[in-house]
Enzyme design. Structure first.
Site, PDB file in Angstrom:
ATOM      1  NE  ARG A  13      -7.891  -6.135 -20.558  1.00  0.00           N
ATOM      2  CZ  ARG A  13      -8.188  -5.112 -21.344  1.00  0.00           C
ATOM      3  NH1 ARG A  13      -7.356  -4.072 -21.401  1.00  0.00           N
ATOM      4  NH2 ARG A  13      -9.276  -5.102 -22.078  1.00  0.00           N
ATOM      5  N   PRO A  62       0.805  -1.225   0.000  1.00  0.00           N
ATOM      6  CG  PRO A  62      -0.116  -1.083   2.144  1.00  0.00           C
ATOM      7  CD  PRO A  62       0.554  -2.039   1.220  1.00  0.00           C
ATOM      8  CD  GLU A  77       1.299  -3.998  11.202  1.00  0.00           C
ATOM      9  OE1 GLU A  77       1.235  -2.764  11.085  1.00  0.00           O
ATOM     10  OE2 GLU A  77       0.294  -4.710  11.464  1.00  0.00           O
ATOM     11  CG  ASP A 121      -9.202  -1.235 -22.720  1.00  0.00           C
ATOM     12  OD1 ASP A 121     -10.306  -1.476 -23.236  1.00  0.00           O
ATOM     13  OD2 ASP A 121      -8.361  -2.112 -22.461  1.00  0.00           O
TER      14      ASP A 121
END
Length: 245
Positions: free
Chosen positions: A154, A89, A116, A169
């Protein structure tokens, strides 16, 4: 392309590789993959891969030894070193541009953590990229890795049935994609825009570009500042802005 995934839960990922576009891409031999449970590389007699953090604090931290040894085991016989991607993150926010960059590589290796966090030496001395799929925290890196892998595979040549699909896209052009319609032309009184039935490809292309600009302006105005815009695009945006006033 070859993809290695280091994970404590390979069963989470196997099903994704065996379905939809990813399965078809393997059948076309566009990429191969290897799931590695890095617990198998632990030298701890109990096969532990985590420990308490120095200095105290909540949670457990992944130890460096199993991860380093697993990475070395799957890369030592390779002529070129892979991009080693840490799902985290704290990493670089993921984007379509990053997907396009990674799609140019021959070998990707993903490290999926749990608990953690990681021992900082993994981050400092092993990985080449840190990627975050959003400003939130998941139980582990597996879901994030699957998102990145799907978005990269893809883009490989001949993976999608229509080669024009990926370049059109959302985000590939810097803008959100235009609306789509299909049969019937009239569904419960809701009609397809007449211009899409005209057969005039030039007018259709212009309509799609204008609708893409409109949708981006309405939903993700932040993308407008980064997009490459023609004078015609700027004129359309000016008209949209005036109509909003």
């Amino acid at each position: 392309m070859h993809i290695d995934v280091l994970t404590l839960f390979p069963e989470m990922i196997e099903g994704v590789f065996q379905a939809s576009i990813l399965k078809k891409a393997q059948e076309k031999e566009k990429f191969s993959y290897n799931l590695v449970n890095f617990r198998d590389y632990s030298t701890n007699k109990h096969m532990k891969v985590d420990d308490y953090p120095y200095g105290g604090g909540a949670g457990m931290v992944l130890t460096p030894q199993p991860v380093f040894d697993a990475v070395e085991a799957v890369t030592n016989d390779k002529e070129t070193k892979p991009r080693i991607i840490l799902m985290c993150p704290q990493g670089e926010p993921y984007s379509q541009q990053k997907a396009e960059e990674l799609a140019e590589e021959d070998h990707l290796l993903f490290i999926c953590g749990h608990y953690e966090g990681y021992d900082e030496r993994i981050r400092e001395h092993l990985v080449t990229d840190e990627i975050s799929i959003g400003d939130y925290v998941l139980t582990g890196g597996e879901l994030g890795a699957m998102v990145v892998i799907d978005s990269v595979v893809r883009l490989l040549p001949d993976v999608l049935g229509n080669e024009a699909s990926a370049p059109e896209d959302s985000f590939s052009t810097g803008l959100l994609e235009h609306p789509h319609y299909t049969r019937p032309a009239n569904f419960r009184g809701m009609k397809v825009p007449e211009i899409l039935l005209s057969g005039d490809h030039g007018k259709i292309a212009a309509w799609r570009r204008n609708e893409s600009l409109k949708r981006t302006y309405e939903r993700r105005r932040d993308l407008i500042d980064e997009a490459t815009l023609s004078e015609a695009d700027k004129k359309v945006l000016n008209e949209i802005n005036q109509n909003k006033c």
